[in-house]
Write an enzyme that holds these catalytic residues in place. Structure first.
Site, PDB file in Angstrom:
ATOM      1  N   LYS A  38       0.909  -1.196   0.364  1.00 14.46           N
ATOM      2  CA  LYS A  38       0.143   0.508  -0.332  1.00 14.46           C
ATOM      3  C   LYS A  38       0.958   1.397  -0.324  1.00 14.46           C
ATOM      4  O   LYS A  38       2.137   0.863   0.421  1.00 14.46           O
ATOM      5  CB  LYS A  38      -1.193   0.440   1.187  1.00 14.46           C
ATOM      6  CG  LYS A  38      -0.796  -0.089   3.012  1.00 14.46           C
ATOM      7  CD  LYS A  38      -0.657  -0.549   3.516  1.00 14.46           C
ATOM      8  CE  LYS A  38      -0.152  -0.071   4.789  1.00 14.46           C
ATOM      9  NZ  LYS A  38      -1.002  -0.926   5.913  1.00 14.46           N
ATOM     10  N   ARG A 136     -10.730  -0.342  15.287  1.00 15.36           N
ATOM     11  CA  ARG A 136     -10.313   0.451  13.943  1.00 15.36           C
ATOM     12  C   ARG A 136     -11.518  -0.295  13.051  1.00 15.36           C
ATOM     13  O   ARG A 136     -12.869   0.441  12.809  1.00 15.36           O
ATOM     14  CB  ARG A 136      -9.257   0.801  12.870  1.00 15.36           C
ATOM     15  CG  ARG A 136      -8.240   0.887  13.716  1.00 15.36           C
ATOM     16  CD  ARG A 136      -6.910   1.624  12.675  1.00 15.36           C
ATOM     17  NE  ARG A 136      -6.507   0.350  12.005  1.00 15.36           N
ATOM     18  CZ  ARG A 136      -5.132  -0.210  11.213  1.00 15.36           C
ATOM     19  NH1 ARG A 136      -4.434   1.009  11.105  1.00 15.36           N
ATOM     20  NH2 ARG A 136      -5.030  -0.644  10.629  1.00 15.36           N
ATOM     21  N   TYR A 264      12.686  32.148   4.201  1.00 17.13           N
ATOM     22  CA  TYR A 264      12.020  32.467   4.415  1.00 17.13           C
ATOM     23  C   TYR A 264      11.824  32.915   6.034  1.00 17.13           C
ATOM     24  O   TYR A 264      12.388  32.870   6.838  1.00 17.13           O
ATOM     25  CB  TYR A 264      10.720  31.900   4.326  1.00 17.13           C
ATOM     26  CG  TYR A 264      10.505  31.758   2.811  1.00 17.13           C
ATOM     27  CD1 TYR A 264      10.085  32.695   2.361  1.00 17.13           C
ATOM     28  CD2 TYR A 264      10.876  30.468   2.321  1.00 17.13           C
ATOM     29  CE1 TYR A 264       9.772  32.869   0.666  1.00 17.13           C
ATOM     30  CE2 TYR A 264       9.265  30.340   1.401  1.00 17.13           C
ATOM     31  CZ  TYR A 264       9.288  31.239   0.351  1.00 17.13           C
ATOM     32  OH  TYR A 264       8.903  30.911  -1.002  1.00 17.13           O
ATOM     33  N   MET A 313       9.440  24.594   0.162  1.00 19.42           N
ATOM     34  CA  MET A 313       8.245  23.823  -0.702  1.00 19.42           C
ATOM     35  C   MET A 313       9.314  23.123  -1.237  1.00 19.42           C
ATOM     36  O   MET A 313       9.065  21.435  -0.881  1.00 19.42           O
ATOM     37  CB  MET A 313       7.062  24.861  -1.399  1.00 19.42           C
ATOM     38  CG  MET A 313       6.066  23.840  -1.782  1.00 19.42           C
ATOM     39  SD  MET A 313       5.138  24.384  -2.848  1.00 19.42           S
ATOM     40  CE  MET A 313       4.294  25.367  -1.721  1.00 19.42           C
TER      41      MET A 313
HETATM   42  C1  PLP Z   1      -0.642  -1.289   6.769  1.00 16.15           C
HETATM   43  C2  PLP Z   1      -1.064  -3.379   7.420  1.00 16.15           C
HETATM   44  C3  PLP Z   1       0.081  -4.552   6.822  1.00 16.15           C
HETATM   45  C4  PLP Z   1       1.753  -4.348   7.247  1.00 16.15           C
HETATM   46  O1  PLP Z   1       2.023  -4.313   8.898  1.00 16.15           O
HETATM   47  P1  PLP Z   1       4.046  -3.821   8.744  1.00 16.15           P
HETATM   48  O2  PLP Z   1       4.145  -3.212   9.925  1.00 16.15           O
HETATM   49  O3  PLP Z   1       4.574  -2.317   7.805  1.00 16.15           O
HETATM   50  O4  PLP Z   1       4.384  -4.898   8.162  1.00 16.15           O
HETATM   51  C5  PLP Z   1      -0.383  -5.498   7.729  1.00 16.15           C
HETATM   52  N1  PLP Z   1      -1.799  -5.711   8.187  1.00 16.15           N
HETATM   53  C6  PLP Z   1      -2.380  -4.388   8.113  1.00 16.15           C
HETATM   54  C7  PLP Z   1      -4.161  -4.492   8.281  1.00 16.15           C
HETATM   55  C8  PLP Z   1      -1.834  -2.816   7.558  1.00 16.15           C
HETATM   56  O5  PLP Z   1      -2.530  -2.015   7.385  1.00 16.15           O
END
Ligand code: PLP
EC number: 5.1.1.1
Length: 368
Positions: A38, A136, A264, A313
């Site tokens: 991700k 969550r 700045y 920036m």
């Molecule tokens: C991001 C995520 C992971 C990965 O976790 P790491 O600590 O980066 O290995 C695993 N499970 C879920 C549900 C996540 O959101």
């Protein structure tokens, strides 16, 4: 590597392979590996990472949002892709691109089944999330009953896996809480196995848990941060190698007299003759304002140069009075002499935030 001539994130695929194999070596034979890619593979170019991880033999991918999954499919990635945090509005595209949704509530399970029925899908792979204490997403014990109720009436979906997420797998002080999460997950998974007549995959561990709670690996683990070289722990970090090195270059050098100011707000004032180097990287690239005013620095020809004044920036200024350097010289922002966890700590944050924050306008260079 040739010297950097602009701001670049160098990404080493051999290092990715080392990390994948190191994490995999912690697992019992048969336990599957879900690579979490991700957020642009934590800033490291998700398509490049996914291609290499497919070659290395990952079993599954996970991304957070549907759009990220579509991008991987369009790049030709063929392994199953779990969408960790989809919305019902995404379900048509999820099916269209053979992506697999996390269904985390009675509402999302109901809406996905309705669409799958309407499209006459059979056994479409979906994933169920249990809330074991993170609070969550996920079904709790109290609302678990919705799952068998809704599954009984349909053949349109098939539970490919059930999973949960640990809140503090990196923290030994929270060991008791983590064990309670593992216990709750076993309990809910046991219920599910009684309610359906096939065996879905079960997974709970993120990177830290792979190392800290090996007996909780179930049939698959989900690793993100570890693939990129970090594991929330100084000792574990030594087993892994950072995949990314953020480099930049000196655009110009300014020679200041006592009393001259920089940037700045005139936030840096020279107390004596001072040499300032300007770099083409700023807060829009992920080097946040918090790093200004000497709070952090970069490395030029092996020497530490503090960031002075306000981070702009697209520009930071560094003090190189004490360093033998010239315009065009390479600068290292993180990696090598300055590990990501150290720089992140100087900004009051964690490796996850620093590496995912490197904006997409920074050129990625893939080292094969
Ligand atoms: C991001 C995520 C992971 C990965 O976790 P790491 O600590 O980066 O290995 C695993 N499970 C879920 C549900 C996540 O959101």
């Amino acid at each position: 590597m040739p010297k950097a001539e602009e701001t670049v994130l160098e990404i080493d695929l051999n290092t990715l392979a080392h990390n994948f194999k190191t994490i995999k070596s912690q697992l019992k034979p048969g336990v599957k590996f879900m690579s979490v890619i991700k957020a642009y593979a934590y800033g490291n170019d998700s398509v490049a990472m996914a291609n290499k991880l497919e070659e290395l033999g990952t079993d599954y991918f996970a991304v957070a949002y549907t759009e990220e999954g579509i991008r991987l499919r369009e790049a030709g990635i063929s392994k199953p892709i779990l969408i960790l945090h989809p919305q019902p509005v995404n379900y048509p595209e999820i099916i269209e691109h053979c992506l697999e949704p996390n269904l985390y509530s009675a509402r999302t399970l109901q809406l996905f089944i309705e669409l799958a029925e309407k499209q006459k899908q059979k056994n479409y792979p979906v994933h169920l999330k249990f809330n074991t204490g993170m609070n969550r997403l996920g079904f709790t014990e109290a609302n678990y009953h919705h799952i068998p109720e809704k599954l009984k009436k349909t053949k349109s979906v098939r539970i490919a896996s059930a999973f949960s997420h640990l809140a503090a797998s990196e923290d030994w002080k929270e060991r008791e809480f983590t064990l309670s999460q593992i216990y709750k997950f076993k309990d809910l998974a046991g219920k599910l196995l009684e309610d359906i007549d096939y065996e879905p995959l079960l997974h709970l561990c993120n990177t830290s848990a792979v190392f800290n709670y090996p007996s909780a690996a179930f049939s698959m683990v989900r690793s993100g941060l570890g693939l990129y070289g970090f594991a929330n722990d100084d000792n574990l970090n030594k087993k892994l190698k950072p995949v990314g090195t953020l480099k930049s270059v000196i655009s110009q050098i300014q020679n200041l007299e006592e009393g001259d100011t920089v940037g700045y707000g005139r936030a840096f004032k020279a107390e004596k003759t001072t040499r300032i180097a300007t770099l083409p990287v700023g807060h829009a690239d992920g080097i946040k304002r918090i790093y200004g005013h000497g709070k952090a620095g970069v490395f030029v020809n092996g020497e530490y140069a503090p960031i002075v004044g306000n981070v702009c920036m697209d520009i930071i200024m560094i003090n190189v009075t004490h360093i033998d350097c010239k315009e065009g010289d390479e600068v290292i922002i993180f990696g090598g002499p300055q590990p990501v966890p150290e720089l992140a700590a100087k900004g009051g944050t964690v490796s996850y935030e620093l590496i995912t924050g490197i904006s997409q306008r920074v050129k990625r260079i893939i080292i094969k």
